[in-house]
Design a protein around this motif. Structure first.
Motif, PDB file in Angstrom:
ATOM      1  N   UNK A   1       5.579  -9.722   4.724  1.00 10.82           N
ATOM      2  CA  UNK A   1       4.151  -9.619   3.817  1.00 10.82           C
ATOM      3  C   UNK A   1       3.224  -9.594   4.744  1.00 10.82           C
ATOM      4  N   UNK A   2       2.956 -10.219   6.057  1.00  6.46           N
ATOM      5  CA  UNK A   2       2.110 -10.321   7.522  1.00  6.46           C
ATOM      6  C   UNK A   2       1.869  -8.780   7.357  1.00  6.46           C
ATOM      7  N   UNK A   3       2.914  -7.675   7.762  1.00  8.42           N
ATOM      8  CA  UNK A   3       2.917  -6.730   8.845  1.00  8.42           C
ATOM      9  C   UNK A   3       2.893  -5.484   7.694  1.00  8.42           C
ATOM     10  N   UNK A   4       3.811  -5.789   6.265  1.00 11.76           N
ATOM     11  CA  UNK A   4       2.515  -4.998   4.973  1.00 11.76           C
ATOM     12  C   UNK A   4       1.869  -5.020   5.022  1.00 11.76           C
ATOM     13  N   UNK A   5       0.921  -6.515   4.828  1.00 16.50           N
ATOM     14  CA  UNK A   5      -0.755  -6.381   5.247  1.00 16.50           C
ATOM     15  C   UNK A   5      -1.376  -5.834   6.001  1.00 16.50           C
ATOM     16  N   UNK A   6      -0.840  -5.921   7.287  1.00 15.02           N
ATOM     17  CA  UNK A   6      -1.566  -5.569   8.118  1.00 15.02           C
ATOM     18  C   UNK A   6      -1.351  -4.042   8.244  1.00 15.02           C
ATOM     19  N   UNK A   7      -0.617  -3.146   8.046  1.00 15.36           N
ATOM     20  CA  UNK A   7      -0.840  -1.914   7.656  1.00 15.36           C
ATOM     21  C   UNK A   7      -1.197  -0.982   6.499  1.00 15.36           C
ATOM     22  N   UNK A   8      -1.430  -1.683   5.150  1.00 14.00           N
ATOM     23  CA  UNK A   8      -2.010  -2.248   4.258  1.00 14.00           C
ATOM     24  C   UNK A   8      -3.661  -1.646   4.415  1.00 14.00           C
ATOM     25  N   UNK A   9      -4.002  -2.958   5.834  1.00 17.96           N
ATOM     26  CA  UNK A   9      -5.451  -3.023   5.803  1.00 17.96           C
ATOM     27  C   UNK A   9      -5.983  -2.020   6.618  1.00 17.96           C
ATOM     28  N   UNK A  10      -5.163  -1.671   8.247  1.00 15.16           N
ATOM     29  CA  UNK A  10      -5.807  -0.720   8.574  1.00 15.16           C
ATOM     30  C   UNK A  10      -5.172   0.828   8.418  1.00 15.16           C
ATOM     31  N   UNK A  11      -5.005   0.920   6.523  1.00 11.03           N
ATOM     32  CA  UNK A  11      -4.624   1.731   6.265  1.00 11.03           C
ATOM     33  C   UNK A  11      -5.358   1.713   5.049  1.00 11.03           C
ATOM     34  N   UNK A  12      -6.380   1.246   4.917  1.00 14.18           N
ATOM     35  CA  UNK A  12      -6.467   0.892   3.722  1.00 14.18           C
ATOM     36  C   UNK A  12      -7.185   2.097   2.677  1.00 14.18           C
ATOM     37  N   UNK A  13      -7.832   2.604   3.295  1.00 15.27           N
ATOM     38  CA  UNK A  13      -8.751   3.698   2.510  1.00 15.27           C
ATOM     39  C   UNK A  13      -7.544   4.732   2.056  1.00 15.27           C
ATOM     40  N   UNK A  14      -6.702   5.541   3.161  1.00 17.81           N
ATOM     41  CA  UNK A  14      -5.332   6.625   2.634  1.00 17.81           C
ATOM     42  C   UNK A  14      -4.664   5.430   1.904  1.00 17.81           C
ATOM     43  N   UNK A  15      -3.741   4.119   1.921  1.00 14.14           N
ATOM     44  CA  UNK A  15      -3.507   3.782   0.627  1.00 14.14           C
ATOM     45  C   UNK A  15      -3.388   3.249  -0.005  1.00 14.14           C
ATOM     46  N   UNK A  16      -5.279   3.268  -0.360  1.00 16.05           N
ATOM     47  CA  UNK A  16      -5.434   2.521  -1.479  1.00 16.05           C
ATOM     48  C   UNK A  16      -5.139   3.304  -3.221  1.00 16.05           C
ATOM     49  N   UNK A  17      -5.109   5.085  -3.191  1.00 15.85           N
ATOM     50  CA  UNK A  17      -4.905   5.672  -4.137  1.00 15.85           C
ATOM     51  C   UNK A  17      -3.520   5.491  -4.585  1.00 15.85           C
ATOM     52  N   UNK A  18      -2.247   4.700  -3.223  1.00 17.07           N
ATOM     53  CA  UNK A  18      -0.568   4.878  -3.854  1.00 17.07           C
ATOM     54  C   UNK A  18      -1.240   3.600  -4.492  1.00 17.07           C
ATOM     55  N   UNK A  19      -1.936   1.820  -3.873  1.00 13.67           N
ATOM     56  CA  UNK A  19      -1.834   1.028  -4.733  1.00 13.67           C
ATOM     57  C   UNK A  19      -2.421   0.939  -6.169  1.00 13.67           C
ATOM     58  N   UNK A  20      -3.076   1.834  -6.330  1.00 18.02           N
ATOM     59  CA  UNK A  20      -3.444   1.958  -7.595  1.00 18.02           C
ATOM     60  C   UNK A  20      -2.858   3.181  -8.110  1.00 18.02           C
ATOM     61  N   UNK A  21      -2.138   4.031  -7.674  1.00 13.53           N
ATOM     62  CA  UNK A  21      -1.204   4.465  -8.938  1.00 13.53           C
ATOM     63  C   UNK A  21       0.045   3.804  -8.923  1.00 13.53           C
ATOM     64  N   UNK A  22       0.458   3.406  -7.808  1.00  5.91           N
ATOM     65  CA  UNK A  22       2.213   2.323  -8.422  1.00  5.91           C
ATOM     66  C   UNK A  22       1.766   0.752  -8.976  1.00  5.91           C
TER      67      UNK A  22
END
Length: 287
Positions: free
Chosen positions: A256-277
Motif C-alpha cells: 500500500x505504501x509503495x502504491x501510494x508513493x508511486x501514485x502520489x509522485x505521478x499524481x497528475x499522470x495517474x489521476x485519469x487512470x484512477x478515475x477511469x478504473x
C-alpha cells in the motif's frame, strides 16, 4: 504506537541470522533487558561469554557507531516496554471465545504493522518507489500467502497503468524471470527469504539485468543479501496455528505504501487512470 526505531524489535527479528558469537550477545540482552542499560561493554562481554570486540561488532551490525549510542537506544526502547507488554502477540488457543479471538487477531495485526514501522528502512522505500516509477514492467514473485500479496500488488499497480503481473507458482516464475531484461523490476515476496523457487527466479532475474526488490522478514536471508533493494517487515514467530497472518498484513501495508508513493509522485499522470478504473468498476456495480 511503537517508536520508529525500536532496537529490541530489531534484535528479536535479526537474532536467528546473526553469527554464533553475535547471537550470544543478542540472547543475553533479550533475556536480561532491565540490567543492560547499567552494564559497561566489558561487563556485557563477560556476562554473554564473548569479548569487547564482539559486543562492538554486534552494535555495528545493529546500525550503531558505538556502544554508548546502542545503550541509549536500548534505554529508550525499554521506556516504551510498559505499553508493549499489553501488546504481546497472542497465538490461537483451543476453545477461545469469539470475542477474545476478535480482540487478539486485531491486536496481532496492529502490532505487526507497528513493529514493521520500527525495522523498515525509509531510504529503501524511497529507492523502491523510484525503481517502480522508472520500470518498463514489474514482475511480482511469491508463493502461498506471499503469492496473495503479489496478486494484491498486481491489482493495485494495474489501476495506475503500470505493466505488471503476479507469478505465484514455481514454473511460471522461472519462465517470467527468464523473459525479464534491463529496465524491468523483479519484486520478490517471501517471509523467510529462503524459499528455493524464489531464489532460483531471483538468480535468473539478476543475470538478465532486472532491478531486484525483496519484501521479507528483517534478517540476513539469502533473498535480502542478494537483492538490490530490501524492504523489511517485522512479524511474530509463525506457528502452525497462526500461520502467516501477521506477515501477510505487514506485507500488504508495505505494498500500500509503495502504491501510494508511486501514485502520489505521478499524481497528475495517474489521476485519469484512477478515475477511469473507478468509474468503470462503479458502473458495473450498478447493473
Amino acid at each position: 504506537m511503537a517508536i520508529h526505531d525500536n532496537i529490541l524489535i530489531k534484535i528479536r527479528e535479526m537474532k536467528d541470522s546473526l553469527t554464533p558469537v553475535e547471537k550470544l550477545v543478542a540472547e543475553y540482552i533479550l533475556n536480561n533487558l532491565e540490567e543492560i542499560p547499567h552494564l559497561s561493554i566489558k561487563s556485557l562481554a563477560q556476562l554473554s561469554k564473548t569479548s569487547d570486540a564482539s559486543v562492538l561488532r554486534f552494535c555495528k551490525t545493529m546500525g550503531y557507531s558505538g556502544y554508548r549510542s546502542f545503550i541509549v537506544s536500548i534505554s529508550a526502547s525499554l521506556g516504551s516496554m510498559d505499553d508493549e507488554q499489553k501488546d504481546q502477540y497472542t497465538d490461537i488457543q483451543p476453545g477461545d471465545d469469539l470475542s477474545v479471538i476478535i480482540s487478539n487477531i486485531s491486536r496481532n495485526n496492529v502490532k505487526s504493522i507497528e513493529d514493521t514501522l520500527s525495522v523498515i528502512d525509509r531510504k529503501e522505500v524511497e529507492r523502491a518507489v523510484k525503481a517502480i516509477r522508472g520500470s518498463d514492467r514489474i514482475a511480482f514473485f511469491g508463493i502461498g500467502a506471499s503469492g496473495l500479496v503479489c496478486m494484491d500488488a498486481e491489482q493495485k499497480f494495474s489501476r495506475i497503468n503500470k505493466m505488471c503481473h503476479a507469478y505465484t507458482d514455481g514454473h511460471s516464475q522461472l519462465t517470467a524471470a527468464t523473459l525479464l531484461s534491463k529496465g524491468d523490476v523483479a519484486f520478490f515476496v517471501s517471509n523467510s527469504g529462503d524459499t528455493a523457487e524464489i531464489l532460483d527466479a531471483l538468480d535468473i532475474a539478476k543475470k538478465n539485468g532486472a532491478r531486484t526488490i525483496a519484501l521479507s522478514k528483517y534478517n540476513r536471508s539469502p533473498l535480502a543479501q542478494q537483492s538490490d533493494i530490501v524492504l523489511s517487515i517485522s512479524t511474530p514467530e509463525v506457528t502452525f496455528r497462526s500461520g502467516a497472518m501477521g506477515s501477510r498484513i505487514a506485507m500488504l501495508t508495505v505494498i500500500d505504501t509503495l502504491f501510494a508513493g508511486v501514485a502520489s509522485a505521478e499524481y497528475q499522470k495517474v489521476k485519469k487512470y484512477l478515475t477511469k478504473t473507478h468509474n468503470i468498476l462503479s458502473g458495473k456495480h450498478r447493473k
